[in-house]
Design a protein around this motif. Structure first.
Motif, short mmCIF file in Angstrom:
data_model
loop_
_atom_site.label_atom_id
_atom_site.label_comp_id
_atom_site.label_asym_id
_atom_site.label_seq_id
_atom_site.Cartn_x
_atom_site.Cartn_y
_atom_site.Cartn_z
N ALA A 1 24.55 71.67 24.75
CA ALA A 1 25.70 71.62 23.85
C ALA A 1 26.96 71.97 24.63
O ALA A 1 26.91 72.57 25.70
N ILE A 2 28.10 71.58 24.08
CA ILE A 2 29.40 71.95 24.65
C ILE A 2 29.71 73.36 24.20
O ILE A 2 29.67 73.66 23.00
N ALA A 3 30.00 74.25 25.13
CA ALA A 3 30.32 75.63 24.78
C ALA A 3 31.54 76.07 25.57
O ALA A 3 31.64 75.82 26.77
N PHE A 4 32.46 76.71 24.88
CA PHE A 4 33.67 77.18 25.56
C PHE A 4 34.27 78.36 24.82
O PHE A 4 33.95 78.61 23.64
N ASP B 1 28.92 73.84 31.81
CA ASP B 1 29.03 72.59 32.58
C ASP B 1 29.37 71.40 31.68
O ASP B 1 30.24 70.58 32.02
N LEU B 2 28.69 71.31 30.54
CA LEU B 2 28.95 70.18 29.65
C LEU B 2 30.36 70.29 29.06
O LEU B 2 31.03 69.27 28.85
N GLY B 3 30.82 71.51 28.83
CA GLY B 3 32.17 71.69 28.34
C GLY B 3 33.22 71.23 29.33
O GLY B 3 34.25 70.66 28.96
N ARG B 4 32.97 71.47 30.63
CA ARG B 4 33.92 71.01 31.65
C ARG B 4 33.98 69.49 31.69
O ARG B 4 35.07 68.91 31.84
N ALA B 5 32.84 68.84 31.54
CA ALA B 5 32.84 67.38 31.51
C ALA B 5 33.53 66.87 30.25
O ALA B 5 34.31 65.91 30.29
N PHE B 6 33.25 67.51 29.12
CA PHE B 6 33.83 67.08 27.85
C PHE B 6 35.35 67.23 27.86
O PHE B 6 36.08 66.33 27.43
N VAL C 1 37.29 83.55 20.83
CA VAL C 1 36.19 82.97 20.09
C VAL C 1 35.38 82.05 20.99
O VAL C 1 35.90 81.46 21.94
N LEU C 2 34.10 81.98 20.69
CA LEU C 2 33.18 81.06 21.36
C LEU C 2 32.93 79.90 20.41
O LEU C 2 32.56 80.11 19.25
N LEU C 3 33.16 78.69 20.88
CA LEU C 3 32.89 77.50 20.07
C LEU C 3 31.78 76.69 20.71
O LEU C 3 31.75 76.52 21.94
N VAL C 4 30.88 76.22 19.87
CA VAL C 4 29.76 75.40 20.32
C VAL C 4 29.79 74.09 19.56
O VAL C 4 29.81 74.07 18.32
N TYR C 5 29.83 72.97 20.29
CA TYR C 5 29.81 71.63 19.71
C TYR C 5 28.44 71.01 19.97
O TYR C 5 27.98 70.96 21.11
N THR C 6 27.81 70.54 18.91
CA THR C 6 26.51 69.90 19.03
C THR C 6 26.53 68.56 18.28
O THR C 6 27.36 68.34 17.40
N GLY D 1 18.97 62.94 17.71
CA GLY D 1 18.59 61.54 17.53
C GLY D 1 19.73 60.60 17.23
O GLY D 1 19.52 59.39 17.11
N SER D 2 20.94 61.12 17.12
CA SER D 2 22.09 60.28 16.79
C SER D 2 22.67 59.65 18.05
O SER D 2 22.39 60.09 19.17
N PRO D 3 23.49 58.59 17.89
CA PRO D 3 24.17 58.02 19.06
C PRO D 3 25.01 59.05 19.81
O PRO D 3 25.11 59.01 21.04
N SER D 4 25.60 59.99 19.08
CA SER D 4 26.41 61.02 19.74
C SER D 4 25.55 61.93 20.61
O SER D 4 25.99 62.38 21.68
N ALA D 5 24.32 62.21 20.17
CA ALA D 5 23.42 63.03 20.97
C ALA D 5 23.08 62.33 22.28
O ALA D 5 23.04 62.95 23.35
N GLU D 6 22.85 61.02 22.21
CA GLU D 6 22.57 60.27 23.42
C GLU D 6 23.79 60.25 24.34
O GLU D 6 23.66 60.37 25.57
N ARG D 7 24.97 60.13 23.77
CA ARG D 7 26.19 60.12 24.59
C ARG D 7 26.46 61.49 25.22
O ARG D 7 27.00 61.57 26.32
N LEU D 8 26.08 62.56 24.53
CA LEU D 8 26.21 63.89 25.13
C LEU D 8 25.30 64.02 26.35
O LEU D 8 25.69 64.60 27.37
#
Length: 298
Positions: free
Chosen positions: A125-128, A141-146, A258-263, A267-274
């Motif tokens: 998940a995206i976390a920042f 790491d995923l947050g930096r890419a996002f 604050v810590l935010l987590v994006y998920t 099984g969704s197209p967005s999950a595959e794109r993440l």
């Protein structure tokens, strides 16, 4: 920020938005404004017209909790608006928000190692972490890419509000730019009530007000919101459209952060794109839009 002016403009803006019909009152005739009159708010709150007029002039210091609750009910304030009114009253009484310091704050520094370790442990998940001034302090790491469009090539600490209102790339990154702009300002307006003595925050508001007419207009509306959970849409330059759910958690060791987590929905197209975005970020790769697969950067 002038507390009396903040109180005055907030109460006047809420009164102007509440129609007699919504308040359960007869509209009558010869109304000069669509909202309620001061006398009507006073009647609904069970206080004298003179006392409510005093509150609306900004003289909120010393107002009891029961009076503030009555005014909140009369104006049909939501939870975020009610909390904002209480924050303004505490500021007028000289009661700082717990854990917040007054005056100019230092520039954002590196996150505590343990906080960065916690972020890096979140891999799917995206976390920042962001501070009250919308500075992007730390990511996994995923947050930096996002947030590559926000972070850019480095320099000063990335700021989500500056990106929203001053960077043309934000119009592409946020497909619902108007909605995101309103949300950003409403969150900032609520923060201004919680911590009116943060001069760095005031400097940011002044900068955005000077450079963005949209920000200036939204700021003047005095809308507030609690940014706790919900869904947002993004369009990332590497992987395309993403629909992500977010959860916001307080970093209690650092008041105001604050810590935010994006998920994405499993099984969704967005999950595959993440997953594709994670691969792109890990290998410093770009996506070939025609092929929809990762290709090395030239």
């Amino acid at each position: 920020m002038d507390n009396r002016a903040e109180v005055r403009e907030f109460l006047m803006s809420r009164r102007a938005k509440l129609t007699p019909d919504a308040a359960g009152l007869p509209a009558g005739s010869h109304r000069r404004v669509p909202g309620l009159r001061r006398s009507e708010v006073a009647m609904l709150a069970g206080v004298s017209v003179e006392y409510y007029a005093k509150l609306e002039r900004g003289a909120i210091a010393g107002a009891s909790a029961s009076v503030l609750d009555a005014v909140s009910r009369a104006l049909r304030l939501n939870d975020a608006e009610r909390a904002h009114l209480l924050d303004l009253a505490r500021a007028a009484d000289g009661i700082p928000t717990s854990g917040r310091s007054r005056g100019r704050v230092s520039r954002p520094g590196p996150p505590r190692p343990s906080l960065q370790w916690a972020l890096e442990a979140i891999t799917d998940a995206i976390a920042f972490v962001r501070d009250p001034r919308q500075n992007l302090l730390a990511t996994n790491d995923l947050g930096r890419a996002f947030y590559a469009p926000v972070i850019g090539d480095g320099g000063r600490t990335p700021n989500l509000a500056r990106f929203q209102f001053l960077d043309p790339a934000a119009r592409d990154f946020y497909p619902e730019w108007d909605v995101m702009a309103e949300m950003c300002v409403a969150v900032m307006r609520a923060e201004a009530g919680r911590n009116p003595h943060d001069t760095a925050f005031q400097d940011l508001v002044g900068e955005l007000s000077t450079r963005s007419e949209t920000f200036r207009t939204l700021w003047a509306a005095h809308d507030v919101r609690i940014h706790g959970a919900g869904t947002k849409r993004f369009r990332h330059p590497a992987v395309g459209d993403l629909t992500l759910a977010y959860e916001e958690l307080a970093v209690t060791a650092e008041p105001g952060q604050v810590l935010l987590v994006y998920t994405a929905e499993p099984g969704s197209p967005s999950a595959e794109r993440l997953r594709l975005l994670a691969s792109w970020g890990a290998g410093h790769q770009a996506l070939d839009p025609a092929e929809g697969i990762a290709a090395p950067l030239a």
